[in-house]
Design a protein around this motif. Structure first.
Motif, short mmCIF file in Angstrom:
data_model
loop_
_atom_site.label_atom_id
_atom_site.label_comp_id
_atom_site.label_asym_id
_atom_site.label_seq_id
_atom_site.Cartn_x
_atom_site.Cartn_y
_atom_site.Cartn_z
N SER A 511 -8.57 0.18 1.74
CA SER A 511 -9.22 1.44 1.39
C SER A 511 -10.71 1.15 1.20
O SER A 511 -11.13 -0.02 1.17
CB SER A 511 -8.63 2.00 0.10
OG SER A 511 -8.96 1.15 -1.00
N GLU A 512 -11.51 2.18 1.06
CA GLU A 512 -12.95 1.96 0.87
C GLU A 512 -13.23 1.14 -0.39
O GLU A 512 -14.07 0.24 -0.41
CB GLU A 512 -13.68 3.31 0.80
CG GLU A 512 -13.78 4.03 2.14
CD GLU A 512 -14.46 3.19 3.20
OE1 GLU A 512 -15.48 2.52 2.90
OE2 GLU A 512 -13.97 3.17 4.35
N ALA A 513 -12.47 1.44 -1.46
CA ALA A 513 -12.66 0.68 -2.71
C ALA A 513 -12.22 -0.77 -2.55
O ALA A 513 -12.87 -1.69 -3.04
CB ALA A 513 -11.88 1.35 -3.84
N ASP A 514 -11.10 -0.97 -1.83
CA ASP A 514 -10.65 -2.33 -1.55
C ASP A 514 -11.74 -3.10 -0.80
O ASP A 514 -12.05 -4.26 -1.12
CB ASP A 514 -9.40 -2.32 -0.66
CG ASP A 514 -8.16 -1.79 -1.35
OD1 ASP A 514 -8.13 -1.81 -2.59
OD2 ASP A 514 -7.23 -1.38 -0.64
N PRO A 538 -6.78 -0.47 -8.56
CA PRO A 538 -5.37 -0.06 -8.45
C PRO A 538 -5.19 1.38 -7.99
O PRO A 538 -4.25 1.69 -7.25
CB PRO A 538 -4.82 -0.25 -9.87
CG PRO A 538 -5.73 -1.27 -10.49
CD PRO A 538 -7.09 -1.03 -9.89
N GLU A 539 -6.09 2.27 -8.42
CA GLU A 539 -5.90 3.69 -8.09
C GLU A 539 -6.00 3.97 -6.59
O GLU A 539 -5.50 4.98 -6.10
CB GLU A 539 -6.92 4.55 -8.86
CG GLU A 539 -8.39 4.30 -8.49
CD GLU A 539 -8.97 3.05 -9.12
OE1 GLU A 539 -10.13 2.73 -8.82
OE2 GLU A 539 -8.27 2.42 -9.92
N SER A 540 -6.64 3.08 -5.83
CA SER A 540 -6.78 3.32 -4.39
C SER A 540 -6.36 2.10 -3.56
O SER A 540 -6.69 2.00 -2.39
CB SER A 540 -8.23 3.68 -4.05
OG SER A 540 -9.11 2.65 -4.47
N SER A 541 -5.60 1.20 -4.15
CA SER A 541 -5.19 -0.02 -3.46
C SER A 541 -4.15 0.27 -2.39
O SER A 541 -3.07 0.80 -2.68
CB SER A 541 -4.62 -1.03 -4.46
OG SER A 541 -3.95 -2.07 -3.81
N ALA A 542 -4.44 -0.09 -1.14
CA ALA A 542 -3.50 0.13 -0.04
C ALA A 542 -2.26 -0.76 -0.20
O ALA A 542 -1.13 -0.33 0.04
CB ALA A 542 -4.18 -0.15 1.30
N LYS A 543 -2.47 -2.00 -0.61
CA LYS A 543 -1.33 -2.89 -0.80
C LYS A 543 -0.42 -2.39 -1.93
O LYS A 543 0.81 -2.40 -1.82
CB LYS A 543 -1.80 -4.31 -1.13
CG LYS A 543 -2.16 -5.17 0.07
CD LYS A 543 -2.29 -6.63 -0.37
CE LYS A 543 -2.67 -7.54 0.77
NZ LYS A 543 -2.70 -8.96 0.37
N LEU A 544 -1.03 -1.94 -3.01
CA LEU A 544 -0.25 -1.48 -4.15
C LEU A 544 0.55 -0.24 -3.79
O LEU A 544 1.70 -0.06 -4.22
CB LEU A 544 -1.17 -1.20 -5.34
CG LEU A 544 -0.50 -1.08 -6.71
CD1 LEU A 544 0.28 -2.34 -7.04
CD2 LEU A 544 -1.56 -0.81 -7.78
N GLN A 545 -0.04 0.63 -2.97
CA GLN A 545 0.67 1.82 -2.52
C GLN A 545 1.90 1.44 -1.70
O GLN A 545 2.99 1.98 -1.87
CB GLN A 545 -0.26 2.72 -1.70
CG GLN A 545 0.41 3.95 -1.10
CD GLN A 545 1.06 4.85 -2.13
OE1 GLN A 545 0.63 4.92 -3.28
NE2 GLN A 545 2.12 5.54 -1.73
N ARG A 546 1.73 0.46 -0.79
CA ARG A 546 2.87 0.02 0.02
C ARG A 546 3.92 -0.65 -0.85
O ARG A 546 5.13 -0.47 -0.64
CB ARG A 546 2.40 -0.94 1.13
CG ARG A 546 3.52 -1.40 2.07
CD ARG A 546 4.19 -0.21 2.74
NE ARG A 546 5.30 -0.60 3.59
CZ ARG A 546 6.33 0.17 3.85
NH1 ARG A 546 6.42 1.38 3.31
NH2 ARG A 546 7.30 -0.23 4.64
N LEU A 547 3.50 -1.40 -1.84
CA LEU A 547 4.46 -2.04 -2.75
C LEU A 547 5.28 -0.99 -3.48
O LEU A 547 6.51 -1.12 -3.61
CB LEU A 547 3.70 -2.93 -3.74
CG LEU A 547 4.54 -3.80 -4.68
CD1 LEU A 547 3.81 -5.10 -4.99
CD2 LEU A 547 4.88 -3.09 -5.98
N ARG A 548 4.61 0.07 -3.95
CA ARG A 548 5.35 1.16 -4.63
C ARG A 548 6.40 1.76 -3.69
O ARG A 548 7.53 2.06 -4.10
CB ARG A 548 4.38 2.27 -5.06
CG ARG A 548 3.53 1.95 -6.28
CD ARG A 548 2.90 3.24 -6.80
NE ARG A 548 1.76 2.99 -7.65
CZ ARG A 548 0.48 3.02 -7.25
NH1 ARG A 548 0.20 3.28 -5.98
NH2 ARG A 548 -0.50 2.78 -8.09
#
Length: 723
Positions: A511-514, A538-548
């Motif tokens: 993401s842009e923040a990442d 965390p609020e915009s993490s692409a990896k964290l979103q996929r993990l969820r």
């Protein structure tokens, strides 16, 4: 008749005809060579496989009481004398000869023959169900011979099937044509041939020309040559074959199941569809000319189901390859002339879709996402291919005059609410498309209302017939009720022929923040910061979103999950993102007794649970086989570290297929690490990993941490113009 001329029909004559027929002879010889080489490879596998299957059959027959022989003959067989003679199992009877049975008082020739025939029928039924498991930790001469034999077919790749099919069709076509064209091989022979024979020869020459031109257009001569070489190539050593088996065990088991005729129960593999519908799906021939992967039996059936039923939900359990089944359906339609396809998915899996389409097929993948979305979509409308877009981006795309050959909607539960913008956008495209395939790993029998909402978009006439009662009656009753639009298979039903490990690389785009956090770490030359950057926001993490998403899907299937990371900070972020009910994290500072209590609590939890662990702590001395899903938050510097951590889950006592998901970010330290580590000598890795020293001291066989880190930092600074 002029030398090198042609007839009125355009068929070459004279020297041109002879040269054409010579080329055709070479092509036919190459086709027959491929068939012969493939047959030799198959015979070698069967020669190694049959004794192993026979041993498994004998083992099972030894546990079947001899009284079961009467069941086979519906009670007509009298085996009292056989039992009194000391035959207690079907295995003993199966191993006996007719002469031995005839020596038993009271057993005549007819009874002996009937007894042996009944034992053979049971043995045949057992052979259809036995599943061969190859133990990589205890190789012997027999399994090494088998793995080495299968290596030739697997190493030759998916082109083998295309080459063999093409060679068989070409051989059937060219053989008779060349025989009929024989008079055209000599000028005088053709001149003095009877008119009917001459006309037939010239017509055959014209057909040979067309067959040769078609083969060249499909690049069959090159394919035949390459596949023949590949099928004759032995592994460098037995260890090399075992290494390849570990890397691609699913392909080995798939081929073994195909060649042995064994595999999962057919009803289960076909999702318990009504017999008439299953017959119709089976009758559809899947065109795999545009595929680059061999499908397992249940995957081929899933693709054919989508094509035959046209508008369906494929709800296979996580890890069964829904994506490749969808790609197979797209490839079939492409081979039949369709040019435009549309895939809608969450942003977190869009990169994976692009990689899978390119790796598994010859189709063109075109991401329609990000700032260049409009230009990419305009290009797709003109040139075709597989357009890949997100739920949030779909509403911005106007189809114009394009009607996709198939619409695929991944994670289809995202559109369960018909009032949302994303659902309306999907419905708009769905109405324009004959073939629509929804993919979801969520078991719909647990969510009947959700299913009814999805099926309204596909088959509105079916929705009123689906009631909560169907779900309450159990999964099989539900699936039969919704069979025209829903196919679901579970791992335990269809992966009986596979080893218990499926590894998936989950590629995500920053993401842009990442990206901002990553660039800051690169500029600072902070290698560990680069590895953690994907979780810095965390609020915009692409990896964290996929993990969820992976954890949520595992929860729907009642599966336990272990999440590994090198970094305590990353695990804290994951814990906060997942909320309550998470075990751990296990870290090096947690004393041994408490560590074991955490693992015991995780194992004893009913249904789904999540355990967090630092990979260094979870990878040594702890057994976690209660889990069937492993998530690696980032790649590790030492491949042995990952190997040991996964081995905590994938070990003796594990009864389910283990899925390993490695979260990776494109254009990042993750990709650089994998590129560099992939250049290491695979055989050296394997020899080292098999040694006791490697298991206890991974540092002894892995590249230097410092040199690898320094190299990656420098490469990334140059790429980004930073530092």
């Amino acid at each position: 008749m002029a030398e090198g001329g042609s007839t009125d029909s355009g068929a070459p004559t004279g020297r041109a005809a002879r040269e054409l027929l010579t080329r055709a002879d070479g092509l036919l010889a190459a086709a027959r060579a491929v068939l012969a080489d493939h047959e030799r490879a198959v015979v070698a596998v069967r020669t190694a496989l049959d004794p192993l299957l026979d041993a498994l059959v004998r083992q099972d027959l030894a546990a079947i009481p001899v009284s079961r022989l009467k069941d086979v003959t519906e009670g007509r067989l009298r085996i009292g004398a056989v039992e009194q003679a000391g035959f207690t199992t079907v295995g003993q009877v199966y191993a006996a000869s007719r002469y031995e049975l005839r020596q038993i008082p009271g057993v005549g020739a007819q009874t002996a023959d009937q007894t042996l025939a009944a034992a053979a029928r049971i043995a045949h039924a057992v052979r259809d169900t036995v599943a061969l498991r190859i133990d990589v930790d205890a190789p012997d001469d027999a399994t090494t011979a088998l793995v080495t034999a299968v290596y030739r077919l697997v190493a030759a790749g998916p082109d083998v099937r295309r080459a063999v099919d093409g060679a068989r069709r070409l051989s059937d076509r060219l053989g008779p044509l060349l025989a009929a064209a024989a008079p055209a091989r000599g000028r005088l022979r053709l001149v003095f041939a009877r008119r009917r024979v001459r006309a037939g020869a010239l017509q055959a020459v014209a057909s040979v020309r067309d067959a040769v031109a078609d083969a060249r257009e499909r690049e069959l001569p090159l394919l035949f040559g390459q596949v023949s070489v590949d099928l004759l190539r032995d592994p460098e050593s037995p260890v090399a074959a075992w290494v390849d088996f570990e890397l691609r065990s699913a392909e080995y088991y798939s081929l073994l199941a195909e060649l042995s005729g064994t595999g999962p129960d057919r009803d289960a593999a076909e999702g318990f569809l009504p017999s008439g519908m299953a017959d119709r799906v089976r009758g559809l021939r899947l065109d795999d000319a545009r595929l680059r992967v061999s499908l397992r039996g249940y995957q081929s059936f899933g693709a054919r189901f989508a094509l035959a039923q046209k508008r369906v939900i494929l709800g296979d359990e996580m890890g069964l390859g829904k994506t490749v089944q969808a790609i197979a359906a797209l490839a079939h339609l492409a081979a039949r002339g369709e040019t435009h396809f549309l895939v809608v998915c969450p942003a977190s899996v869009l990169i994976n879709w692009a990689r899978e389409v390119r790796a598994r097929s010859t189709l063109r993948a075109l991401p329609v996402h990000g700032p260049e979305r409009a230009a990419a979509f305009a290009e797709w409308r003109v040139s075709g291919g597989v357009a890949l877009t997100t739920f949030d981006g779909l509403h911005t795309l106007e189809p114009g005059g394009v009607r996709p050959g198939m619409l695929v909607v991944d994670e289809a539960h995202y559109v369960k609410n018909p009032e949302t913008r994303r659902s309306r956008a999907v419905a708009g495209w769905s109405r324009r498309t004959e073939h629509v395939l929804f993919l979801t790993g969520t078991p719909m029998e647990n969510r009947v209302e959700e299913f009814r909402s999805l099926v309204r978009q596909l088959r509105p006439e079916l929705a009123p017939a689906v009631t909560p009662t169907h779900g309450a009656a159990g999964s099989q009753a539900f699936r039969r009720a919704v069979a025209p639009a829903y196919l679901r298979r579970n791992q335990q039903d269809v992966l009986t022929e596979l080893p218990a490990l499926v590894q998936v690389d989950e590629w995500e785009e920053f993401s842009e923040a990442d990206r901002a956090a990553y660039r800051a770490a690169v500029e600072a030359g902070h290698f560990m910061g680069m590895r953690r950057a994907a979780y810095a926001r965390p609020e915009s993490s692409a990896k964290l979103q996929r993990l969820r998403e992976l954890v949520a899907e595992a929860a729907e299937n009642g599966a336990k999950v272990v999440v590994f990371s090198y970094f305590r900070e990353v695990l804290d972020t994951v814990r906060e993102a997942l909320g309550d009910g998470v075990f751990g994290p296990l870290t090096g500072s947690v004393e041994a007794g408490r560590r074991q209590r955490l693992i015991d609590g995780f194992a004893d939890a009913r249904g789904h649970a999540v355990l967090l662990s630092q990979i260094q702590a979870g990878g040594v001395g702890l057994n976690m086989q209660a889990a069937s899903v492993v998530i690696l938050c980032e790649p590790q510097l030492k491949p042995t570290t990952e190997h040991q951590a996964v081995a905590r889950v994938h070990r003796m006592g594990q009864i389910r297929t283990v899925q390993v998901h490695r979260l990776l970010a494109t254009e990042s330290v993750d990709q650089r690490m994998l590129d560099i580590l992939a250049r290491k000598e695979r055989l050296f890795d394997a020899y080292a990993r098999r040694s006791d020293v490697a298991e206890t001291t991974p540092d002894a066989v892995d590249v230097s941490d410092a040199s690898l880190a320094r190299r990656i930092v420098e490469e990334e600074q140059r790429r980004l113009g930073a530092g």
